[in-house]
Enzyme design. Structure first.
Site, mmCIF file in Angstrom:
data_model
loop_
_atom_site.group_PDB
_atom_site.id
_atom_site.type_symbol
_atom_site.label_atom_id
_atom_site.label_comp_id
_atom_site.label_asym_id
_atom_site.label_seq_id
_atom_site.Cartn_x
_atom_site.Cartn_y
_atom_site.Cartn_z
ATOM 1 N N ASP A 158 0.827 -1.194 0.000
ATOM 2 C CA ASP A 158 0.000 0.000 0.000
ATOM 3 C C ASP A 158 0.876 1.266 0.000
ATOM 4 O O ASP A 158 0.585 2.234 -0.705
ATOM 5 C CB ASP A 158 -0.929 -0.017 1.226
ATOM 6 C CG ASP A 158 -1.987 1.059 1.129
ATOM 7 O OD1 ASP A 158 -2.764 1.037 0.155
ATOM 8 O OD2 ASP A 158 -2.016 1.947 2.007
ATOM 9 N N LYS A 167 1.367 4.381 -3.015
ATOM 10 C CA LYS A 167 1.436 5.837 -2.795
ATOM 11 C C LYS A 167 2.744 6.390 -3.348
ATOM 12 O O LYS A 167 2.776 7.453 -3.974
ATOM 13 C CB LYS A 167 1.296 6.143 -1.300
ATOM 14 C CG LYS A 167 -0.070 5.754 -0.741
ATOM 15 C CD LYS A 167 -0.130 5.879 0.783
ATOM 16 C CE LYS A 167 -1.461 5.324 1.308
ATOM 17 N NZ LYS A 167 -1.487 5.232 2.777
#
Lengths: 377, 377
Positions: free
Chosen positions: A236, A240
């Site tokens: 995750d 980003k």
């Protein structure tokens, strides 16, 4: 009064908060001469559209009822057919219907397609509405982290796409980075702690607590995903990092990012259950982390799980950082981003605050929508 | 290619940097389909306008020569008449000329009037161009800190006014605050260290150094105004606080802000020279500050010179703050702003970085101009 029609995809926590924010901001936006008109809402099964979507959106009581049905009762949107005021389309018919509406509105009043889902499946419809002259606002990271072709397609008209809440939730990360880029201030590097969970974990192990104990505490505090390995693996954070790197002009994919996972492959979800991982696997990792923490401390440093974007490098993992830097001083679950540019060379530009939560994520999406208003007639 | 014509008022350090940034960003902006066309430049004596300002601006070599004449040679703009390509108007005729151009362009292509001066005199022309349909970008705080009537007049069309660099130079303070406001997230409080000079001074006295010694060091490092009392008096911080408070909806004036000056009236510029103040006055203040620093330390706190905006309160002065807060940890001349909202309630949203300097101030102005592009045809 300027009217902005929108269709929302994804009515989980973020989507419901967005609808509630839109309703509670009615009088504020009206003072600013602005009316956000929700013309359609889609979940994973159905699309509901307002009866008279070319002129009006759903009324506020309908939107609040929709949130109640989704969040409290956990029902499907198709239940809303009973209320009147709307038409219901099941998948896959719903996709064509969205494109119909986008095609009608894109040429006249404009339309914002808002993606608050967590699905990879939205990228096709998003790319198509871009071609139809519509705007796109995303909290969903997946469409921006698939292929470089998809990314560039979505950015065909860069002013029509906003995605603040894909990095650091509502924190003004993307808006600030875009300001830096458009002023020609070259970005020399970005380093950031972009996972509240891993920020919390790293600051707790710094105090000498065993990793296994800290992760279990984080799970019981609701800081982690149901399977904490979804956080500990770093994917995750890498998503980003990829979004930030691509904004800086790096033409790279997820494959090009070096990701350090906090657990070894042998403890992966395909090999052991989450219960076994928490009960037996995790504690085997305590000693290694503890030794790394102690080694860093000898250098006056601390360990942080960060993304580093610099020149052609894009990495995600544990770094040893000065105790006395914005990242080194981080405690708890805040996100912190340090941006180094020509203007911020000795000391970085620092943005810090809660980087997760449905409320702040939805607030970031709403600010993005409002910021598109000059593109509407 | 979208063309944005602009007239710049004020060609001191910030204005010259802005022109240089515009020139060096030519190819970047051109890739984005954008052309910034400098149609006129005004200093305190004259206005030079491009020959064919309706279609073209000054060419880049002219702009760089203009910067050289102003910054290196310290000459007046009227010297540029010798170069051709432009017409020169002396004050007061120049004001009427700006309004002529604004009236012509406001109705057709649009115009941005950019105020990089430090003068109170620009507010009249700014208010008038607002009525003519033009956009306004300011680094100058004075027009936004005069009467509430002037402020409201300038914000007649809120989307057409930008002023990032009035608070914290190029730091994304105003942009972030506007995002929070437009998402309906209520701001409960703002506390910020918005003077690089006073930030430096307060973190140095924290280490036990006498105030007089720290101020003299800051002056020799070029951190202070020529008369350091211009910093120590707090008026400049109060102007920034007023701008933030008014953005939050406070209908207040400079008179309503409680300002703590770090020197007493008896040491004011009308009573003693700057040399006498530095040589004799300042050291008389050492003991009091030292005692306050020590008293704060006993509570585990530090002293910071901050603005506090909360409910109807707007104050500027020394506050005792937890050592372990973003403001308490501040060292050196960075600005720090903590914003408390519903979304950022336990832990604030923090923005930190260099809050002064011509380069970063001009970068903030340029980002503002680029961000207005959707208002141009």
């Amino acid at each position: 009064m300027k009217s902005i029609p929108l269709i929302l995809m994804g009515v989980g926590g973020v989507g419901c908060h967005l609808l509630q924010h839109i309703v509670s901001c009615r009088s504020l936006h009206s003072q600013q001469g602005l009316c956000l008109r929700v013309a359609g809402v889609r979940d994973s099964k159905s699309l509901v559209i307002a009866e008279d979507l070319l002129n009006k959106g759903f009324d506020d009581s309908f939107l609040l009822e929709l949130c109640r049905i989704k969040s409290a009762a956990g029902l499907s949107l198709s239940k809303l057919g009973d209320f009147g005021e709307c038409r219901v389309f099941e998948h896959p018919e719903s996709q064509g219907k969205i494109l119909d509406i986008a095609s009608q509105l894109g040429k006249t009043t404009g339309l914002v397609l808002v993606d608050c889902s967590a699905s990879s499946d939205t990228v096709e419809v998003l790319k198509q509405v871009v071609d139809l002259g519509c705007c796109v606002v995303m909290a969903n990271k997946k469409p921006l982290t698939s292929s470089m072709e998809d990314f560039e397609k979505l950015f065909t008209y860069p002013r029509r796409i906003r995605h603040e809440s894909t990095v650091g939730a509502g924190l003004p990360v993307i808006a600030s980075l875009n300001r830096i880029i458009s002023s020609g201030d070259p970005v020399n590097g970005i380093i950031g702690s972009l996972s509240g969970t891993l920020g919390y974990v790293m600051s707790e192990v710094e105090d000498g607590k065993p990793l296994s104990q800290v992760v279990k505490a984080a799970k019981s505090l609701g800081y982690t995903e149901p399977d904490p390995r979804d956080d500990l693996g770093g994917t995750d954070v890498a998503r980003k990092a990829l979004i930030l790197a691509r904004l800086l002009g790096h033409r790279i994919n997820m494959d090009n990012i070096q990701i350090e996972s906090l657990y070894p492959k042998e403890m992966g979800p395909d090999i052991m259950t989450v219960e076994y991982f928490l009960g037996h696997g995790l504690s085997l990792l305590d000693k290694d982390i503890q030794e790394r923490v102690e080694k860093a401390a000898l250098n006056g440093n601390v360990l942080r799980y960060v993304c580093v974007i610099e020149d052609s490098r894009c990495e995600v993992g544990i770094q040893e950082l000065p105790k006395n830097s914005p990242l080194g001083r981080l405690r708890g679950s805040d996100n912190v981003l340090e941006i180094y540019t020509r203007c911020y060379s000795d000391q970085p530009l620092v943005i810090q605050g809660a980087g997760a939560g449905n409320d702040t994520t939805a607030a970031g999406v709403l600010a993005d929508i409002v910021d598109l208003q000059d593109l509407f007639p």
